[in-house]
Design a protein around this motif. Structure first.
Motif, PDB file in Angstrom:
ATOM      1  N   PRO A   1       0.744  -1.616  -0.251  1.00 25.56           N
ATOM      2  CA  PRO A   1       0.088  -0.230   0.110  1.00 25.56           C
ATOM      3  C   PRO A   1       1.306   1.250   0.600  1.00 25.56           C
ATOM      4  O   PRO A   1       0.535   2.332  -0.382  1.00 25.56           O
ATOM      5  CB  PRO A   1      -0.589  -0.302   1.249  1.00 25.56           C
ATOM      6  CG  PRO A   1      -0.911  -2.013   1.228  1.00 25.56           C
ATOM      7  CD  PRO A   1      -0.240  -2.458   0.715  1.00 25.56           C
ATOM      8  N   THR A   2       2.121   1.305   0.563  1.00 25.47           N
ATOM      9  CA  THR A   2       3.103   2.272   0.287  1.00 25.47           C
ATOM     10  C   THR A   2       4.291   2.037  -0.754  1.00 25.47           C
ATOM     11  O   THR A   2       5.060   3.648  -0.825  1.00 25.47           O
ATOM     12  CB  THR A   2       3.465   2.843   1.673  1.00 25.47           C
ATOM     13  OG1 THR A   2       4.363   1.338   2.472  1.00 25.47           O
ATOM     14  CG2 THR A   2       2.159   2.925   2.423  1.00 25.47           C
ATOM     15  N   SER A   3       4.740   1.707  -0.796  1.00 21.78           N
ATOM     16  CA  SER A   3       5.592   1.700  -1.761  1.00 21.78           C
ATOM     17  C   SER A   3       5.723   0.576  -2.952  1.00 21.78           C
ATOM     18  O   SER A   3       4.245  -0.682  -3.194  1.00 21.78           O
ATOM     19  CB  SER A   3       6.890   1.230  -1.089  1.00 21.78           C
ATOM     20  OG  SER A   3       7.038   0.119  -0.543  1.00 21.78           O
ATOM     21  N   ARG A   4       6.112   0.797  -3.946  1.00 22.86           N
ATOM     22  CA  ARG A   4       6.535   0.071  -5.366  1.00 22.86           C
ATOM     23  C   ARG A   4       7.818  -0.603  -5.677  1.00 22.86           C
ATOM     24  O   ARG A   4       8.444   0.699  -5.191  1.00 22.86           O
ATOM     25  CB  ARG A   4       5.385   0.283  -6.324  1.00 22.86           C
ATOM     26  CG  ARG A   4       5.854  -0.435  -7.738  1.00 22.86           C
ATOM     27  CD  ARG A   4       5.108   0.226  -8.332  1.00 22.86           C
ATOM     28  NE  ARG A   4       5.195   1.481  -8.797  1.00 22.86           N
ATOM     29  CZ  ARG A   4       3.035   1.582  -8.838  1.00 22.86           C
ATOM     30  NH1 ARG A   4       2.189   1.423  -9.222  1.00 22.86           N
ATOM     31  NH2 ARG A   4       3.927   3.520  -8.671  1.00 22.86           N
ATOM     32  N   GLU A   5       8.484  -1.735  -5.589  1.00 28.45           N
ATOM     33  CA  GLU A   5       9.428  -2.085  -5.398  1.00 28.45           C
ATOM     34  C   GLU A   5       9.562  -2.932  -6.643  1.00 28.45           C
ATOM     35  O   GLU A   5       9.293  -4.046  -7.726  1.00 28.45           O
ATOM     36  CB  GLU A   5       9.845  -3.002  -4.388  1.00 28.45           C
ATOM     37  CG  GLU A   5      11.664  -3.802  -4.353  1.00 28.45           C
ATOM     38  CD  GLU A   5      12.014  -4.631  -3.917  1.00 28.45           C
ATOM     39  OE1 GLU A   5      12.299  -5.909  -4.010  1.00 28.45           O
ATOM     40  OE2 GLU A   5      12.075  -3.813  -2.194  1.00 28.45           O
ATOM     41  N   VAL A   6      10.534  -2.186  -7.631  1.00 24.50           N
ATOM     42  CA  VAL A   6      11.257  -3.032  -9.337  1.00 24.50           C
ATOM     43  C   VAL A   6      12.322  -3.499  -9.327  1.00 24.50           C
ATOM     44  O   VAL A   6      13.174  -2.470  -8.977  1.00 24.50           O
ATOM     45  CB  VAL A   6      10.202  -2.289 -10.671  1.00 24.50           C
ATOM     46  CG1 VAL A   6      10.400  -2.990 -11.525  1.00 24.50           C
ATOM     47  CG2 VAL A   6       8.962  -1.756 -10.298  1.00 24.50           C
ATOM     48  N   ARG A   7      12.570  -4.396  -9.562  1.00 30.05           N
ATOM     49  CA  ARG A   7      13.845  -5.632  -9.163  1.00 30.05           C
ATOM     50  C   ARG A   7      14.320  -5.466 -10.852  1.00 30.05           C
ATOM     51  O   ARG A   7      13.569  -6.666 -11.441  1.00 30.05           O
ATOM     52  CB  ARG A   7      14.025  -6.244  -8.180  1.00 30.05           C
ATOM     53  CG  ARG A   7      14.844  -6.721  -8.237  1.00 30.05           C
ATOM     54  CD  ARG A   7      15.045  -7.998  -6.673  1.00 30.05           C
ATOM     55  NE  ARG A   7      16.679  -8.498  -6.870  1.00 30.05           N
ATOM     56  CZ  ARG A   7      17.617  -8.105  -5.707  1.00 30.05           C
ATOM     57  NH1 ARG A   7      17.763  -6.897  -5.860  1.00 30.05           N
ATOM     58  NH2 ARG A   7      18.348  -8.878  -5.510  1.00 30.05           N
ATOM     59  N   CYS A   8      14.853  -5.841 -11.350  1.00 34.70           N
ATOM     60  CA  CYS A   8      15.996  -6.124 -12.601  1.00 34.70           C
ATOM     61  C   CYS A   8      17.107  -6.012 -12.505  1.00 34.70           C
ATOM     62  O   CYS A   8      18.023  -6.059 -11.884  1.00 34.70           O
ATOM     63  CB  CYS A   8      15.662  -4.677 -13.882  1.00 34.70           C
ATOM     64  SG  CYS A   8      14.273  -3.850 -13.651  1.00 34.70           S
ATOM     65  N   ARG A   9      17.576  -7.457 -13.508  1.00 32.31           N
ATOM     66  CA  ARG A   9      18.988  -8.138 -13.182  1.00 32.31           C
ATOM     67  C   ARG A   9      19.645  -7.852 -14.906  1.00 32.31           C
ATOM     68  O   ARG A   9      19.009  -8.152 -16.019  1.00 32.31           O
ATOM     69  CB  ARG A   9      19.183  -9.586 -12.683  1.00 32.31           C
ATOM     70  CG  ARG A   9      20.187 -10.271 -12.888  1.00 32.31           C
ATOM     71  CD  ARG A   9      20.556 -11.749 -12.645  1.00 32.31           C
ATOM     72  NE  ARG A   9      21.128 -10.907 -11.101  1.00 32.31           N
ATOM     73  CZ  ARG A   9      21.216 -10.717 -10.829  1.00 32.31           C
ATOM     74  NH1 ARG A   9      22.429 -10.152 -10.837  1.00 32.31           N
ATOM     75  NH2 ARG A   9      21.987 -10.313  -8.474  1.00 32.31           N
ATOM     76  N   LEU A  10      21.247  -7.354 -15.109  1.00 32.28           N
ATOM     77  CA  LEU A  10      21.432  -7.224 -16.517  1.00 32.28           C
ATOM     78  C   LEU A  10      22.518  -7.937 -15.934  1.00 32.28           C
ATOM     79  O   LEU A  10      23.045  -7.707 -14.919  1.00 32.28           O
ATOM     80  CB  LEU A  10      21.915  -5.642 -15.899  1.00 32.28           C
ATOM     81  CG  LEU A  10      20.735  -5.265 -17.029  1.00 32.28           C
ATOM     82  CD1 LEU A  10      19.859  -4.385 -15.676  1.00 32.28           C
ATOM     83  CD2 LEU A  10      20.823  -3.870 -18.119  1.00 32.28           C
ATOM     84  N   SER A  11      23.157  -8.410 -17.296  1.00 27.39           N
ATOM     85  CA  SER A  11      24.387  -9.324 -17.191  1.00 27.39           C
ATOM     86  C   SER A  11      25.405  -8.893 -18.580  1.00 27.39           C
ATOM     87  O   SER A  11      24.419  -8.368 -19.274  1.00 27.39           O
ATOM     88  CB  SER A  11      24.382 -11.424 -16.621  1.00 27.39           C
ATOM     89  OG  SER A  11      23.503 -11.724 -15.789  1.00 27.39           O
ATOM     90  N   TRP A  12      26.152  -9.477 -19.076  1.00 30.92           N
ATOM     91  CA  TRP A  12      27.305  -9.385 -19.358  1.00 30.92           C
ATOM     92  C   TRP A  12      28.453  -9.514 -19.658  1.00 30.92           C
ATOM     93  O   TRP A  12      28.990  -9.945 -18.841  1.00 30.92           O
ATOM     94  CB  TRP A  12      28.186  -7.183 -19.086  1.00 30.92           C
ATOM     95  CG  TRP A  12      28.480  -6.920 -18.641  1.00 30.92           C
ATOM     96  CD1 TRP A  12      30.139  -6.857 -18.413  1.00 30.92           C
ATOM     97  CD2 TRP A  12      27.735  -6.475 -17.168  1.00 30.92           C
ATOM     98  NE1 TRP A  12      30.053  -6.578 -17.052  1.00 30.92           N
ATOM     99  CE2 TRP A  12      28.892  -6.169 -16.347  1.00 30.92           C
ATOM    100  CE3 TRP A  12      26.438  -6.581 -17.179  1.00 30.92           C
ATOM    101  CZ2 TRP A  12      29.132  -5.579 -14.803  1.00 30.92           C
ATOM    102  CZ3 TRP A  12      26.254  -5.749 -15.049  1.00 30.92           C
ATOM    103  CH2 TRP A  12      27.379  -5.087 -14.961  1.00 30.92           C
ATOM    104  N   THR A  13      29.066  -9.918 -21.315  1.00 31.72           N
ATOM    105  CA  THR A  13      29.894 -10.271 -20.892  1.00 31.72           C
ATOM    106  C   THR A  13      30.361  -9.693 -22.975  1.00 31.72           C
ATOM    107  O   THR A  13      29.932  -9.207 -23.168  1.00 31.72           O
ATOM    108  CB  THR A  13      29.952 -12.454 -21.727  1.00 31.72           C
ATOM    109  OG1 THR A  13      29.178 -12.361 -22.804  1.00 31.72           O
ATOM    110  CG2 THR A  13      29.401 -13.070 -20.419  1.00 31.72           C
ATOM    111  N   GLY A  14      32.012 -10.106 -22.489  1.00 30.92           N
ATOM    112  CA  GLY A  14      32.430  -8.934 -23.820  1.00 30.92           C
ATOM    113  C   GLY A  14      32.871  -7.564 -23.005  1.00 30.92           C
ATOM    114  O   GLY A  14      32.476  -7.511 -22.721  1.00 30.92           O
ATOM    115  N   GLY A  15      33.597  -7.460 -24.523  1.00 29.56           N
ATOM    116  CA  GLY A  15      34.164  -5.609 -23.975  1.00 29.56           C
ATOM    117  C   GLY A  15      32.811  -4.787 -24.670  1.00 29.56           C
ATOM    118  O   GLY A  15      31.638  -5.151 -25.499  1.00 29.56           O
TER     119      GLY A  15
END
Length: 144
Positions: free
Chosen positions: A128-142
């Motif tokens: 009721p008082t907040s919203r949490e959005v969670r994302c994951r990002l991964s990377w390889t290489g330059g």
């Protein structure tokens, strides 16, 4: 015998709920991770932060006078420019009146589509008082 546990590097920052401060949030996130600015995932991170911050302002009380939202970056241990991953969380002040404008009816929903296309994982929880959005990002290489 010593035990070594990998611990993520965590940084967080609260930002004022003002549209002009989205660029500040984006710059903060980019400075928090070890990616060069010309790395393709740096551009993805910048876009995701911009969309999350804008959504917090437009669709929650974070965009009301005196509002704010918080970004948290959890960088996985041993992440480098060559390979790594992070969790990006945006916590806003929850649903409510927000600050809808004429553009919202036309643009509603596109931000989350963009986010979901750019990240490896996405989840959202709401209270009721907040919203949490969670994302994951991964990377390889330059740099591409």
């Amino acid at each position: 015998m010593a035990i070594t546990l990998p611990v993520p590097v965590t940084a967080w920052q609260a930002f004022p709920g003002e549209p002009g401060k989205v660029a500040t949030a984006r710059a903060w996130a980019l400075a928090t991770v070890p990616l060069p600015l010309d790395h393709p995932r740096a551009a993805d991170l910048a876009t995701v932060v911009s969309e999350l911050a804008t959504n917090a302002l437009r669709h929650s009380m974070s965009g009301a006078p005196g509002g704010r939202y918080c970004l948290q970056v959890e960088l996985d241990p041993d992440s480098t420019a060559e390979s790594g991953s992070l969790a990006l969380t945006c916590i806003d002040m929850g649903p409510g009146a927000g600050l809808p404008d004429d553009r919202e009816a036309v643009e509603s929903g596109r931000g989350l589509v963009v986010i979901r296309r750019l990240v490896d994982d996405y989840s959202a929880t709401q209270t009721p008082t907040s919203r949490e959005v969670r994302c994951r990002l991964s990377w390889t290489g330059g740099v591409a």
